[in-house]
Design a protein around this motif. Structure first.
Motif, PDB file in Angstrom:
ATOM      1  N   GLY A  87       0.829  -1.214   0.000  1.00  0.00           N
ATOM      2  CA  GLY A  87       0.000   0.000   0.000  1.00  0.00           C
ATOM      3  C   GLY A  87       0.855   1.252   0.000  1.00  0.00           C
ATOM      4  N   SER A  88       1.940   1.208   0.754  1.00  0.00           N
ATOM      5  CA  SER A  88       2.856   2.343   0.761  1.00  0.00           C
ATOM      6  C   SER A  88       3.498   2.500  -0.614  1.00  0.00           C
ATOM      7  CB  SER A  88       3.943   2.111   1.823  1.00  0.00           C
ATOM      8  OG  SER A  88       4.939   3.086   1.695  1.00  0.00           O
ATOM      9  N   ALA A  89       3.849   1.367  -1.211  1.00  0.00           N
ATOM     10  CA  ALA A  89       4.558   1.412  -2.489  1.00  0.00           C
ATOM     11  C   ALA A  89       3.642   1.825  -3.643  1.00  0.00           C
ATOM     12  CB  ALA A  89       5.190   0.049  -2.761  1.00  0.00           C
ATOM     13  N   VAL A  90       2.449   1.225  -3.684  1.00  0.00           N
ATOM     14  CA  VAL A  90       1.534   1.565  -4.776  1.00  0.00           C
ATOM     15  C   VAL A  90       0.935   2.936  -4.480  1.00  0.00           C
ATOM     16  CG1 VAL A  90      -0.583   0.940  -5.980  1.00  0.00           C
ATOM     17  CG2 VAL A  90       0.972  -0.851  -5.191  1.00  0.00           C
ATOM     18  N   GLY A  91       1.244   3.890  -5.328  1.00  0.00           N
ATOM     19  CA  GLY A  91       0.747   5.240  -5.068  1.00  0.00           C
ATOM     20  C   GLY A  91       0.646   6.029  -6.357  1.00  0.00           C
ATOM     21  N   LEU A  92       0.638   7.342  -6.211  1.00  0.00           N
ATOM     22  CA  LEU A  92       0.544   8.191  -7.399  1.00  0.00           C
ATOM     23  C   LEU A  92       1.712   7.910  -8.330  1.00  0.00           C
ATOM     24  CD1 LEU A  92      -0.402  11.559  -5.704  1.00  0.00           C
ATOM     25  CD2 LEU A  92      -1.808   9.605  -6.312  1.00  0.00           C
ATOM     26  N   GLY A  93       2.829   7.477  -7.734  1.00  0.00           N
ATOM     27  CA  GLY A  93       4.020   7.167  -8.512  1.00  0.00           C
ATOM     28  C   GLY A  93       3.753   6.104  -9.571  1.00  0.00           C
ATOM     29  N   ASN A  94       2.885   5.137  -9.271  1.00  0.00           N
ATOM     30  CA  ASN A  94       2.643   4.037 -10.203  1.00  0.00           C
ATOM     31  C   ASN A  94       1.801   4.455 -11.397  1.00  0.00           C
ATOM     32  OD1 ASN A  94       3.101   3.045  -7.469  1.00  0.00           O
ATOM     33  ND2 ASN A  94       2.912   1.033  -8.396  1.00  0.00           N
TER      34      ASN A  94
ATOM     35  N   TYR B 247       3.709  17.550   0.753  1.00  0.00           N
ATOM     36  CA  TYR B 247       3.062  17.862  -0.532  1.00  0.00           C
ATOM     37  C   TYR B 247       2.148  16.739  -1.018  1.00  0.00           C
ATOM     38  CZ  TYR B 247       6.866  15.184  -2.794  1.00  0.00           C
ATOM     39  OH  TYR B 247       7.742  14.205  -3.172  1.00  0.00           O
ATOM     40  N   TYR B 248       2.492  15.511  -0.621  1.00  0.00           N
ATOM     41  CA  TYR B 248       1.741  14.357  -1.122  1.00  0.00           C
ATOM     42  C   TYR B 248       0.281  14.413  -0.654  1.00  0.00           C
ATOM     43  CZ  TYR B 248       1.822   9.431  -2.758  1.00  0.00           C
ATOM     44  OH  TYR B 248       1.638   8.257  -3.433  1.00  0.00           O
ATOM     45  N   THR B 249       0.079  14.786   0.618  1.00  0.00           N
ATOM     46  CA  THR B 249      -1.277  14.815   1.168  1.00  0.00           C
ATOM     47  C   THR B 249      -2.142  15.827   0.427  1.00  0.00           C
ATOM     48  OG1 THR B 249      -0.219  14.482   3.287  1.00  0.00           O
ATOM     49  CG2 THR B 249      -2.558  14.931   3.344  1.00  0.00           C
TER      50      THR B 249
ATOM     51  N   PHE C  25      13.197   3.766  -6.728  1.00  0.00           N
ATOM     52  CA  PHE C  25      13.176   4.177  -5.321  1.00  0.00           C
ATOM     53  C   PHE C  25      11.804   4.705  -4.926  1.00  0.00           C
ATOM     54  CE2 PHE C  25      17.789   4.626  -5.831  1.00  0.00           C
ATOM     55  CZ  PHE C  25      18.189   4.000  -4.675  1.00  0.00           C
ATOM     56  N   PHE C  26      11.330   5.670  -5.723  1.00  0.00           N
ATOM     57  CA  PHE C  26      10.087   6.338  -5.357  1.00  0.00           C
ATOM     58  C   PHE C  26       8.934   5.345  -5.332  1.00  0.00           C
ATOM     59  CE2 PHE C  26       6.352   9.000  -5.923  1.00  0.00           C
ATOM     60  CZ  PHE C  26       6.607  10.025  -5.032  1.00  0.00           C
ATOM     61  N   THR C  27       8.851   4.513  -6.360  1.00  0.00           N
ATOM     62  CA  THR C  27       7.686   3.639  -6.445  1.00  0.00           C
ATOM     63  C   THR C  27       7.692   2.550  -5.381  1.00  0.00           C
ATOM     64  OG1 THR C  27       6.289   2.353  -7.902  1.00  0.00           O
ATOM     65  CG2 THR C  27       8.637   2.025  -8.186  1.00  0.00           C
ATOM     66  N   LEU C  28       8.879   2.070  -4.997  1.00  0.00           N
ATOM     67  CA  LEU C  28       8.907   1.009  -3.989  1.00  0.00           C
ATOM     68  C   LEU C  28       8.896   1.566  -2.564  1.00  0.00           C
ATOM     69  CD1 LEU C  28      11.465  -1.540  -5.486  1.00  0.00           C
ATOM     70  CD2 LEU C  28       9.014  -1.856  -5.261  1.00  0.00           C
ATOM     71  N   SER C  29       8.928   2.885  -2.421  1.00  0.00           N
ATOM     72  CA  SER C  29       9.016   3.539  -1.105  1.00  0.00           C
ATOM     73  C   SER C  29      10.275   3.137  -0.354  1.00  0.00           C
ATOM     74  CB  SER C  29       7.823   3.197  -0.187  1.00  0.00           C
ATOM     75  OG  SER C  29       6.609   3.531  -0.750  1.00  0.00           O
ATOM     76  N   VAL C  30      11.342   2.767  -1.065  1.00  0.00           N
ATOM     77  CA  VAL C  30      12.570   2.407  -0.356  1.00  0.00           C
ATOM     78  C   VAL C  30      13.527   3.594  -0.282  1.00  0.00           C
ATOM     79  CG1 VAL C  30      12.505  -0.072  -0.848  1.00  0.00           C
ATOM     80  CG2 VAL C  30      13.681   1.465  -2.442  1.00  0.00           C
ATOM     81  N   GLY C  31      14.470   3.499   0.644  1.00  0.00           N
ATOM     82  CA  GLY C  31      15.477   4.547   0.769  1.00  0.00           C
ATOM     83  C   GLY C  31      14.968   5.766   1.506  1.00  0.00           C
ATOM     84  N   ILE C  32      13.936   5.610   2.317  1.00  0.00           N
ATOM     85  CA  ILE C  32      13.399   6.807   2.958  1.00  0.00           C
ATOM     86  C   ILE C  32      13.044   6.579   4.425  1.00  0.00           C
ATOM     87  CG2 ILE C  32      10.992   6.437   2.263  1.00  0.00           C
ATOM     88  CD1 ILE C  32      12.737   9.792   2.027  1.00  0.00           C
ATOM     89  N   GLY C  33      12.906   5.319   4.816  1.00  0.00           N
ATOM     90  CA  GLY C  33      12.650   5.084   6.244  1.00  0.00           C
ATOM     91  C   GLY C  33      11.288   4.504   6.566  1.00  0.00           C
ATOM     92  N   VAL C  34      10.325   4.575   5.642  1.00  0.00           N
ATOM     93  CA  VAL C  34       8.996   4.091   6.036  1.00  0.00           C
ATOM     94  C   VAL C  34       8.949   2.568   6.143  1.00  0.00           C
ATOM     95  CG1 VAL C  34       7.835   6.066   4.956  1.00  0.00           C
ATOM     96  CG2 VAL C  34       7.906   3.932   3.767  1.00  0.00           C
ATOM     97  N   ILE C  35       9.690   1.879   5.283  1.00  0.00           N
ATOM     98  CA  ILE C  35       9.641   0.407   5.375  1.00  0.00           C
ATOM     99  C   ILE C  35      10.372  -0.052   6.631  1.00  0.00           C
ATOM    100  CG2 ILE C  35      10.355  -1.738   4.225  1.00  0.00           C
ATOM    101  CD1 ILE C  35       9.539  -0.420   1.622  1.00  0.00           C
TER     102      ILE C  35
HETATM  103  N1  PFF Z   1       5.630   4.824  -3.354  1.00  0.00           N
HETATM  104  C1  PFF Z   1       4.731   5.940  -3.418  1.00  0.00           C
HETATM  105  C2  PFF Z   1       4.240   6.123  -4.819  1.00  0.00           C
HETATM  106  O1  PFF Z   1       4.645   5.373  -5.712  1.00  0.00           O
HETATM  107  O2  PFF Z   1       3.436   7.025  -5.040  1.00  0.00           O
HETATM  108  C3  PFF Z   1       5.320   7.212  -2.909  1.00  0.00           C
HETATM  109  C4  PFF Z   1       6.076   7.084  -1.625  1.00  0.00           C
HETATM  110  C5  PFF Z   1       5.416   6.654  -0.482  1.00  0.00           C
HETATM  111  C6  PFF Z   1       7.425   7.326  -1.607  1.00  0.00           C
HETATM  112  C7  PFF Z   1       6.126   6.465   0.691  1.00  0.00           C
HETATM  113  C8  PFF Z   1       8.139   7.164  -0.439  1.00  0.00           C
HETATM  114  C9  PFF Z   1       7.473   6.727   0.675  1.00  0.00           C
HETATM  115  F1  PFF Z   1       8.151   6.567   1.771  1.00  0.00           F
END
Ligand code: PFF
Length: 518
Positions: A22-29, A109-111, A249-259
């Motif tokens: 859920g974190s990974a699938v987002g606007l990025g996809n 900004y995402y919210t 990176f962005f799409t998998l939500s890696v490299g940022i700390g949430v996982i």
């Molecule tokens: N992965 C999300 C997307 O593809 O829209 C964006 C995102 C969520 C990036 C959480 C980083 C993060 F920690």
């Protein structure tokens, strides 16, 4: 590992997999991926994309799941404490600050953008969106909604503000309900709906055939070809490789700390290898299969090869909020498809935004012993205030600035630090053992080599080449429109302030812990 107070945990294995997915699938996809692919040579982009997935994305998934679970056993849900558990060095915890700061910057900004999706879903159903006929009008609808201009569609920012408040409250309400009772339930409900809506919209697009009979070659097959026909000539371009790695990176939500934070709620015997892989595979299905089958092929079939290049150049917002609604106007029951598209994006967004807030909440709970409700209130008030400039100063480049530092630069920097820390300082043998603890499948040996040498090397090359090619000009703000300079500078000062504030909190937390131990 003594004296660790009990922490929350996930309700089930499916729960954490869906939460990470859920974190990974987002606007990025659905928006960022098609635009990145189209801007970087269509088919040519996909090769560096898949190579980045295998050499960076998936290894980072495993590293973060393993480091997160390890840190959680010591009572730490965020990077400062986790890094300190991996290496007893007094400065390393400050590098971990990025793991709270980065998600917050993206969250800000995402919210707000997520709330536009709710607004657009609403205006799809009421028919207001389809009253804007033609490209110019759809563009005017968007700028009116954003409060950049007053026009026949919107006289002020209030509608957007109301949808923002609803989105904001929904996010913080879910977060306040906790891991199992809030985030896990949200993802278990939202993810299947999102996939069903995505599949419906994708099937509709793929069965469009030749919508404009005067242009028989503007068809879906050629639209898919635009994304998938390889053009190997751009493979030597560093820009394409950077874009591909950045998207991974962005799409998998890696490299940022949430996982890291999500994985800190695992228990010692929980599997990370297969679960991390499943979450990544779910994201890739949403991105490549659904994300790749909707916006670009549809835009190609309706607008043709020339216009689509212009759409791709003009960015993700234009594709999502202008081009897609235009296309929906042209198909039967378009209002319904438009509604499904925006609801699907909203659900993709909210399951990502809750993950962005979790590290800051976990930090307050774990390191300051605050109860969750109080932590959520403090964060809620801070984030609410920080979002205001984004809303009211939208036209001045603030979002791009936040996206650059939070959504691009920090990801690569943080990924480099955590990878080197885990595989070189903590040590590859211990790291390998840690990854395999409780694992339901064993990784091929080659990944031991990849994780130790290849992943960190690529990360260093990316970071160094960025600093070499663009670092100075970005720092000196060359290329910023002069009118935007004060806003960009203001944003940077605020970002430095936020980073320092978190670093000071880390210092206080460690001092308090030390005093308690003595
Ligand atoms: N992965 C999300 C997307 O593809 O829209 C964006 C995102 C969520 C990036 C959480 C980083 C993060 F920690």
């Amino acid at each position: 590992m003594v004296d660790v107070k009990p922490r929350q945990s996930w309700g089930s294995k499916l729960g954490i997999i869906l939460a990470v997915a859920g974190s990974a699938v987002g606007l990025g996809n659905f928006l960022r991926f098609p635009v990145q692919a189209a801007q970087n040579g269509g088919g040519a982009f996909m090769l560096p994309y898949f190579i980045s997935l295998l050499l960076l994305g998936i290894p980072l998934m495993w590293i973060e799941w393993a480091v997160g679970r390890y840190g959680g056993l010591f009572g730490h849900g965020t990077a400062p404490g986790m890094f300190h558990s991996l290496w007893k060095n007094r400065f390393i915890k400050y590098f971990g600050v990025i793991g709270i700061f980065g998600p917050l910057v993206i969250l800000i900004y995402y919210t707000y953008i997520e709330s536009w999706l709710l607004g657009y879903a609403f205006f799809s159903l009421t028919g207001h969106l389809s009253q804007a006929v033609g490209v110019e009008s759809k563009g005017a609808f968007l700028s009116g909604y954003q409060g950049l201009v007053q026009n026949q569609f919107f006289q002020n920012l209030w509608p957007a503000y109301i949808f923002f408040v609803i989105t904001f409250l929904a996010n913080f309400w879910i977060i306040s309900r906790g891991i199992k009772g809030g985030i896990e339930i949200l993802c278990k409900i939202a993810m299947p709906i999102l996939f069903i809506f995505g599949a419906i919209v994708a099937v509709r697009v793929l069965t469009l055939g030749v919508p404009d009979l005067t242009h028989p070659d503007w068809n879906i097959v050629n639209g898919l070809g635009y994304l998938w026909n390889p053009d190997f000539s751009v493979l030597t371009s560093a820009k394409v490789w950077l874009a591909a790695a950045g998207q991974i990176f962005f799409t998998l939500s890696v490299g940022i700390g949430v996982i890291l934070t999500y994985a800190s709620y695992l228990t010692k015997g929980d599997d990370v290898v297969l679960s991390g892989l499943t979450a990544a595979a779910t994201n890739e299905t949403a991105e490549v299969v659904l994300g790749g089958s909707i916006a670009i092929p549809a835009a190609f079939a309706f607008l043709g090869p020339v216009a689509i290049t212009a759409v791709a150049q003009s960015g993700a917002f234009n594709l999502g909020f202008v081009t897609m609604p235009l296309i929906f106007d042209k198909i039967p029951l378009g209002m319904i498809f438009s509604f499904l598209w925006f609801v699907l994006l909203f659900l993709a967004g909210i399951t990502s935004s809750v993950s962005l807030a979790e590290p800051a909440v976990a930090f307050m709970e774990d390191e300051f012993n605050l109860d969750r409700k109080k932590a959520v209130w403090i964060l809620g008030i801070a984030v609410f205030l920080l979002i205001q400039p984004v809303i009211f100063l939208l036209g001045h480049g603030v979002v791009d600035e936040l996206d650059f530092w939070g959504g691009t630069f920090c990801l690569v920097l943080f990924a480099t630090i955590e990878t080197i820390l885990f595989t070189w300082v903590f040590g590859i043998d211990r790291a390998w053992e840690e990854i395999h603890h409780g694992a339901e499948m064993k990784l091929p040996k080659i990944y031991k080599f990849i994780i130790k040498y290849v992943t960190p090397l690529i990360l260093i090359v990316i970071l160094a080449s960025w600093i070499w090619q663009q670092g100075l000009s970005v720092i000196l703000m060359q290329g910023v429109t002069p009118a935007n300079l004060p806003y960009i500078l203001g944003t940077r000062i605020a970002l430095v302030g936020l980073f320092l504030a978190i670093a000071i909190l880390v210092k206080i937390a460690w001092r308090k812990r030390k005093a308690k131990q003595e």
